[in-house]
Design a protein around this motif. Structure first.
Motif, short mmCIF file in Angstrom:
data_model
loop_
_atom_site.label_atom_id
_atom_site.label_comp_id
_atom_site.label_asym_id
_atom_site.label_seq_id
_atom_site.Cartn_x
_atom_site.Cartn_y
_atom_site.Cartn_z
N ALA B 27 33.45 -72.77 53.83
CA ALA B 27 34.65 -72.91 54.66
C ALA B 27 34.30 -73.07 56.14
CB ALA B 27 35.57 -71.70 54.47
N ASN B 28 33.05 -72.87 56.49
CA ASN B 28 32.62 -73.06 57.87
C ASN B 28 32.68 -74.52 58.30
OD1 ASN B 28 31.90 -70.41 57.59
ND2 ASN B 28 29.70 -70.71 57.85
N CYS B 29 32.80 -75.41 57.31
CA CYS B 29 32.62 -76.86 57.55
C CYS B 29 33.40 -77.35 58.76
CB CYS B 29 33.06 -77.63 56.32
SG CYS B 29 32.96 -79.41 56.56
N LEU B 30 32.70 -78.12 59.60
CA LEU B 30 33.29 -78.76 60.78
C LEU B 30 33.61 -80.22 60.51
CD1 LEU B 30 30.93 -77.41 63.58
CD2 LEU B 30 33.39 -77.05 63.52
#
Lengths: 1001, 407, 121
Positions: B27-30
């Motif tokens: 969920a950290n995806c940028l």
């Protein structure tokens, strides 16, 4: 019970923050110990080529501050020194400093560089980022203070060549480490940052590929003082690159290497480097910047970005590149494979790749922080105490600059002034107890005397004497008209020469003095001080620059150089004969401040000054204090704003030094720095020495996205209030859509409102915290959660907030649906429309300048920028000052900022104001323009041209207020009737110089 | 997919996935695109963009993910996110979705897993067949080594290492196992093979079911304990090596012991002078493939290089290599999915280009799975190269110690 | 960094200070050429002095053209204090230009002091 407070402050780190804090404190009546680990003050700024967004030359704007700081009577600088320990309590600290040996006596060294010429050891230059070389005995950079060399013992072979070469006898290989103990009342920590080691990201090939450079290396390449004299070439083959790529976020926004934060400055410096590179390149240059979110959030930054993109041909590609590979031929060009936004893949070749490296705290300061028990964040930066701007968990210890988080120069300077202001407030009762003032003998009256000129010609070791035949120059000078003495000196600036000079002035009854030596920039104040000590007015001194402008630049033509040196001396002597004493004009200071605006910024400024012991008038147009902060419920770190605000208001209203005027505005302003008279609309007249404009900003009322048509569309502030107030529209909502950049970054408002991204992220988190099941969509253009705010952005993603990026050309569509609001936006990754039934829409609407800015700008005659915010004297180094002296700004009136930043700026404005209020007398700035009133036709040319509002018309003639005049002479040059002259630069002086040059004597 | 209707999104999908993965890092995806560029195949055939797949996960597009071809196309090679600044691991996301959400396991992937659970090895080799093969190999080696006393050590307790290998070495390539045993003999190794659990491979690494996975790898680790071996050494099979190491790190609760690749052991023996090699016996140019499971995921990079440099005259690196090497195109169990053969061979183009650029005649491939792909692409792209395991190359260079005079 | 040694420098606080008369006087006294070095445009330490200077220089150039001395003998350059190499370039450039134009017809003396260009910085 603690003892009396100590009126001195320790400043740790002598970069721009340390220099600014030291100068502010010393000017406000506190003695400063400035401790710097490296051999020179200046920090990172001297390495930079230009600075954004003004493209000022970094060294040029810094250099005067270096000189001022270095010479200041009340600043004691320790270089090559580290703070080992701080003990005690606020007001009374004992500091232990370790003074490492320099092996060169700073007082004896003249900085002539003979030693380095003789030194056989080449070492990669730290200052040039290892691209250039220095010697084992070196001076970090040309303009360094102290202007003295240092021996790098690690590389020194003790051959003794330097000792032999040094004619000043300054070198001492036997120096040893010393421990120094100091008593101070407060500590300001501004040790700066270190650069991220790019070789830690092996996939970018830094250290393996010669054509992959760091941004700081590139600065040195661009710099005129750098290893290639500003020629844009690749260090690898000295060829000019045609295609350069910048890669952003190298060591920033990277959780894998524990640098999750944004380094805040890299987007801007990359654009600046790109733009400057294009200017430097003779051939057309293709420039590409690979980025994720363009974070041009500061004042004037967005326009800089737009200009780079639309006018200067910089190509911006939104993509984080995966790897750099080297082309397999001798060009060693680089290939970058990257994904475009639609997922398609491109591969491109570049001649040079610049890595935009991030900022990190230095390991040594982390150690000191731990020792002092400072709260540090997870990345090792200092964690400022909430809503103080500069405070720490340790009372009496303040922070400024990048140590408390990555920041750019203006913010660093602001924070430095704020830390100075906060230290000063803490030590108010000890103000003036430790500062020294120089005592001079009375000035001799030389009026009516024929000129008796003494000429002192300097060898500067062999710097001048090795090229120019100094004895010939002296002989020539002896025969010039009015010259009664001429002599030669090995170093005119050395202590013994100075003593001799005073004696000769006495002996020969000199009334004009000329020194022919180096640059007036560094040495004129020193010689002026000497002549003043000998009883002469400072203006009776003049310099001929026969080193920088002669021997150094004509090294191979000694004959012609000698001729030129003679000419230069001839010219200056001719001018000297015409010099007249310039009396210092001084005026008393009304030790009262007027603060306009009763919001957080205004109240903070008022409190800081009141704590310093000055009377303050705080003017607020509304009936109650608090400003826009009354609508804010939570700070970015979750601080309880209402209780902070009520506490602040209570402190302001009960402070004996503060007089609050509510329900009034400024009606008229008269006077100048130190002596203003302001009339308020309620008829009261206020006399004050300084003014701080802190009238805040306003929230833009949107016309877009059904605002005003649907009661479910809120502005950010309205949403915050509704959320805190338990509004059923919010309580019952399941789906929220927050839209960014409403009214900002638009043609009619081409600036970033800076606070809204972080604010929306925090609102989204708050909504998720209240009910994790709600859906929150944030529609944005670039997420600008700079610095540690990036952590909240990460947290929001992890909590399930969905971020969808839109383009300004393809904005979200908001329509009224049956029960909800229908929002349509294209997903930036999947490229298909997302249709959201929103129960509530929050608009991040712009911060706009209040209408009253215009009015105040006219009343105080201070400028606004194109966006209606107040324009500072200098974007970088004078971020809270106006060009007009004695008037300062703070808060949203200057531009969008968050609460924490506004508080820092408010303290900075107070700190700057106290440098004026701290003086009993204000003196004019050396040379000023003067009007010969009988020649003046009152044509208003000067009034129109002067950027400082110095000329006024009185009795049908102009009059120039000497305290406001900065001495540029533009009015003198332009005055049609030649009624105005600039002291020390009168036309007849220049003409005498040209006459002396061409007519044989 | 022409439109996404937010009301139909399922945010719970994200949470379920995180729970199964025991990590929310995806969920950290940028959405920065680094993985799209990092994936060597994203531009070779459709539906192969890791960023798009992850975006669907993050938006909660459960239905889309349940039919996303990416999930089976992905070779789980981890190249895309090995440097992900947000610590996303696409291979881990893919594996979790495969094993916990998808029901459409393609080809015979699940069958191999089921067979392995049943028979203890992925080729369904029966115990008698196994023992017969070893007996035959033993005879071959007695002849080759001219040592009638030679015995393959079986179930010897307290050996320096238990050797775990790949069932195809017994079933299809006994000569390769013979090469390995010959090297062991030359080194005077104190090792053992097991009669009970000897196949270290585990296709549940790719099917994604952790219960299946542990049923297969658990017994392999148990066998080390049963035989009191000092360590487990695994043959040139990337996913077998990865399986035992990952299983050991993730699920193993028993006594601690080291697990090494045979390449590390060979390297050590060469360094110690326990085996002598004559590179002149391998005069042709040799390049080396870095199997993702062995190299990128488990960090064995240098030993195989040192071994080859000692064993061949002309060693050539391909580029990129090691941590950033391209997957052969058959990772993630692709060889067990015949319906995706076309995509597998398209992906191979990357590797083909790399191979051709080296000009090598021999490719050293320290992985059985990759080897099958290389043999396929050798035919399909008509490369005419020789595809070999490292041990085969080493065996060719092996200088046998002189016979001791009989007592 | 080196440049031709026939430049003489007059220091001014700001290029905006320079009066027409000072420029003309230099020619009258015998300068073959004059150049004014001001800050980069938009970078004036005193806000706009260098713009004023350019205007004045242009006006004097016109005048020099009119009286037949040639406006080419006067030039305004913009450079920053950190641009040493650029200054050298300008000095050489200007010297070349003046050499091409020959000695100033206003020169009161022949040989001896020739090839001195006053410049105002």
């Amino acid at each position: 019970m603690s003892a009396e407070k100590t009126g001195s402050v320790l400043v740790v780190g002598a970069g721009i923050a340390g220099i600014q804090a030291s100068l502010d404190l010393a000017e406000s009546g506190y003695y400063v110990y400035l401790v710097e680990g490296s051999p020179a003050i200046g920090g990172t700024m001297p390495m930079l080529d230009k600075t954004f967004p003004t493209n000022d030359c970094s060294m040029c704007i810094l250099s005067p501050k270096l000189v001022e700081c270095g010479r200041h009577l009340n600043i004691k600088t320790y270089t090559c020194a580290d703070v080992v320990d701080v003990q005690g309590e606020p007001g009374n600290f004992t500091v232990t400093i370790r003074q490492r040996p320099r092996y060169v006596d700073v007082d004896k060294c003249k900085g002539c560089g003979e030693c380095a010429e003789a030194c056989p050891i080449d070492v990669p230059s730290e200052f040039d980022q290892g691209i250039g070389e220095r010697k084992a005995i070196y001076k970090p950079y040309a303009q360094a203070f102290p202007n003295a060399y240092v021996i790098d013992k690690e590389n020194c072979i003790e051959c003794g060549a330097c000792e032999e070469a040094c004619q000043a006898g300054a070198i001492d290989h036997s120096m040893e480490e010393e421990t120094i103990e100091l008593k101070v009342g407060a500590v300001v920590l501004c040790p700066g940052f270190e650069k991220f080691d790019a070789s830690k990201l092996a996939y970018y090939g830094y250290g393996r590929y010669p054509n992959v450079l760091t941004s700081l290396e590139f600065e040195r390449i661009l710099s005129a003082s750098g290893p290639f004299q500003g020629h844009l070439v690749r260090p690898y083959d000295k060829k000019e690159p045609r295609r350069i790529a910048w890669i952003q976020c190298v060591g920033s926004r990277n959780c894998r290497v524990e640098h999750g934060y944004c380094s805040s400055v890299c987007c801007m410096y990359a654009i600046k480097e790109a733009v400057i590179a294009r200017e430097h390149s003779k051939e057309p240059l293709e420039i590409t910047i690979f980025y994720m979110d363009m974070r041009t959030y500061g004042k004037g930054f967005e326009k800089y970005y737009e200009r780079a993109r639309n006018e200067q041909g910089v190509r911006f590609i939104r993509s984080r590149t995966y790897e750099i590979s080297e082309v397999e031929d001798e060009s060693k060009n680089l290939r970058i494979r990257y994904a475009q936004e639609d997922g398609s893949i491109c591969e491109e070749e570049f001649d040079l790749v610049v890595l935009s490296i991030g900022l990190e705290p230095s390991s040594s300061i982390k150690e000191l922080g731990r020792k002092l028990g400072l709260t540090m964040n997870e990345y090792g930066f200092a964690e400022p105490a909430p809503l103080t701007g500069v405070g720490t968990n340790k009372p009496g210890i303040f922070v400024a600059g990048a140590f408390s988080g990555p920041k750019d120069i203006p913010e660093t300077v602001m924070q430095a002034s704020a830390a100075a202001g906060a230290s000063a407030s803490l030590l108010a009762e000890a103000r003036g107890t430790l500062v020294k003032e120089k005592e001079f003998p009375p000035e001799k009256d030389v009026s009516g005397q024929p000129p008796r000129i003494g000429v002192f010609v300097c060898h500067c070791g062999v710097n001048i004497g090795g090229v120019v035949k100094v004895p010939e120059v002296v002989e020539m000078a002896k025969n010039l008209p009015n010259v009664v003495y001429a002599g030669e000196y090995l170093y005119a600036c050395s202590q013994d020469s100075q003593a001799a000079m005073k004696q000769i002035i006495e002996e020969y009854d000199l009334n004009r003095v000329v020194v022919a030596s180096c640059s007036p920039r560094t040495h004129k104040p020193l010689f002026q001080e000497t002549v003043r000590e000998a009883g002469l007015n400072r203006a009776l001194f003049e310099m001929a620059n026969i080193r920088d402008q002669c021997s150094w630049v004509h090294m191979h033509e000694p004959e012609k150089a000698t001729e030129k040196a003679k000419d230069l001396v001839k010219m200056v002597v001719a001018k000297a004969a015409l010099l007249e004493p310039i009396p210092q004009v001084s005026a008393g200071v009304t030790k009262v401040a007027l603060v306009i605006g009763g919001g957080v910024s205004g109240m903070t400024s008022a409190l800081s000054l009141a704590d310093l012991g000055y009377r303050v008038h705080l003017v607020e147009k509304e009936q109650q204090l608090g400003g826009v902060a009354r609508r804010i419920k939570q700070g970015l770190k979750g601080e309880d704003i209402p209780s902070f605000l009520s506490d602040l208001i209570a402190r302001v209203t009960t402070h004996p030094n503060i007089q609050v005027h509510v329900g009034t505005e400024v009606q008229a302003v008269a006077g100048y720095v130190g002596n203003f008279v302001t009339t308020l609309t309620d008829g009261q007249e206020v006399q004050h020495g300084v003014a701080i404009i802190a009238i805040g900003g306003e929230e833009y009322k949107p016309t877009e996205y059904l605002y005003g048509e649907s009661d479910r569309v809120f502005t950010q502030l309205e949403l915050e209030e509704a959320l805190a107030g338990g509004d059923p529209r919010i309580e019952n909502a399941r789906t929220f859509v927050l839209i960014q950049c409403v009214g900002s970054r638009e043609p009619q408002r081409p600036y970033c409102s800076r606070v809204c991204c972080a604010k929306s992220v925090k609102l989204a988190l708050k909504l998720k915290e209240k009910n994790p099941a709600v859906n929150v969509f944030v529609l944005y253009r670039d997420i600008r959660t700079y610095g540690f705010l990036e952590d909240y952005y990460l947290e929001a993603r992890r909590k399930g907030v969905v971020f969808i990026r839109y383009d300004s050309a393809n904005k979200p569509l908001v329509e009224k649906g049956d029960s909800a609001l229908k929002v349509t936006v294209t997903d930036h990754v999947l490229g298909v429309p997302v249709v959201i039934d929103a129960d509530v829409i929050g608009l991040a609407s712009a911060i706009v300048a209040p209408e009253s800015n215009r009015q105040l700008s006219q009343l105080f005659k201070v400028p606004l920028n194109e966006d209606g915010f107040f324009l500072e004297a200098h974007m970088k180094l004078r971020p809270v000052d106006f060009t007009s002296e004695g008037i300062f700004m703070a808060g949203l009136a200057h531009g969008p900022k968050n609460l924490e930043e506004n508080i820092a700026q408010a303290k900075a404005a107070a700190g700057r104001a106290s440098t004026i209020l701290g003086k009993d007398q204000l003196e004019s700035h050396g040379v000023v323009a003067v009007v010969q009133q009988d020649k003046c036709a009152a044509c208003l040319t000067c009034v129109r041209l002067c950027p400082y509002n110095a000329p006024k018309i009185r009795n049908y003639a102009a009059e120039i207020e000497p305290l406001l005049c900065q001495g540029c002479g533009t009015c003198a040059g332009e005055c049609p009737n030649k009624a105005i002259t600039l002291q020390g630069y009168k036309d007849r002086m220049q003409m005498a110089m040209s006459r002396a040059l061409f007519r044989e004597v | 997919m022409s439109m996404i209707v937010a009301a139909q999104l399922d945010p719970a999908f994200r949470d379920e996935l995180a729970e199964k993965m025991k990590s929310l890092d995806f969920a950290n995806c940028l959405a920065c695109g680094m993985c799209t560029a990092g994936c060597a195949f994203s531009d070779l055939h459709p539906d192969n963009d890791p960023r798009k797949m992850l975006r669907k996960v993050i938006l909660g597009m459960r239905e889309e993910i349940l039919k996303d071809p990416f999930i089976w196309y992905c070779t789980m090679c981890e190249r895309c996110t090995i440097e992900c600044p947000m610590c996303v691991n696409i291979a881990a996301v893919t594996r979790t979705i495969r094993g916990n959400f998808r029901t459409d396991s393609p080809g015979f992937l699940q069958k191999v897993v089921d067979d392995t659970i049943k028979s203890g090895n992925q080729m369904d080799v029966q115990p008698d067949e196994y023992l017969e093969t070893l007996e035959w190999l033993q005879e071959e080696l007695q002849a080759e080594l001219d040592d009638p006393a030679y015995r393959i050590p079986l179930d010897v307790e307290g050996a320096d290492f238990l050797f775990g290998f790949n069932a195809r070495e017994v079933k299809y390539y006994p000569n390769e196992l013979q090469n390995i045993l010959k090297i062991f003999y030359a080194a005077g190794a104190n090792y053992t093979l097991s009669t009970k659990k000897w196949d270290a491979t585990n296709l549940a690494l790719f099917s994604g079911r952790d219960d299946d996975f542990w049923k297969i790898t658990g017994p392999m680790l148990q066998e080390v304990v049963r035989l009191k071996a000092k360590e487990l050494v695994v043959t040139e099979c990337g996913h077998a090596f990865r399986s035992v190491r990952w299983g050991y790190r993730t699920f193993w609760k028993g006594p601690q012991f080291p697990i090494r690749s045979i390449l590390e052991v060979l390297d050590e023996w060469i360094q110690q002078g326990r085996i002598k090699l004559d590179p002149a016996r391998n005069p042709e140019p040799v390049t080396l493939h870095d199997p993702c499971n062995l190299v990128r995921k488990e960090g064995v990079v240098e030993p195989q290089r040192r071994v080859l440099k000692a064993a061949v005259m002309d060693f050539r690196e391909m580029w990129p290599n090691s941590r950033w090497n391209y997957c052969c195109g058959a990772g993630g169990g692709a060889l067990a999915m015949p319906e995706y053969t076309e995509q597998r061979l398209i992906k191979a183009r990357r590797k083909v280009d790399q191979l051709l650029a080296t000009g090598a005649k021999i490719v050293a491939i320290p992985c059985h799975n990759c080897m099958d792909q290389f043999n396929d692409l050798n035919k399909h792209y008509k490369l005419g190269m020789k595809m070999e395991h490292v041990c085969s190359i080493v065996e060719r260079a092996l200088v046998m110690p002189g016979k001791k005079p009989k007592a | 960094m080196q440049y031709v040694p026939n430049i003489r420098i007059v220091e001014m606080p700001c290029s905006g200070t320079i009066d027409h008369r000072v420029l003309l006087q230099a020619f009258e006294d015998g300068a073959d050429g004059v150049f004014v070095a001001g800050c980069m445009e938009g970078d004036c330490h005193f806000q706009k002095g260098n713009y004023r200077a350019r205007k004045r220089v242009n006006a004097v150039k016109k005048l020099l053209d009119e009286i037949g001395l040639g406006g080419e003998r006067l030039e305004m350059y913009n450079l920053s204090a950190a641009m040493g190499p650029r200054f050298a370039e300008i000095a050489n450039e200007m010297t070349e230009r003046v050499r091409r134009l020959g000695p100033s017809p206003l020169k009161k003396q022949s040989a001896g002091t020739m090839e001195k260009e006053g410049d105002v910085a």
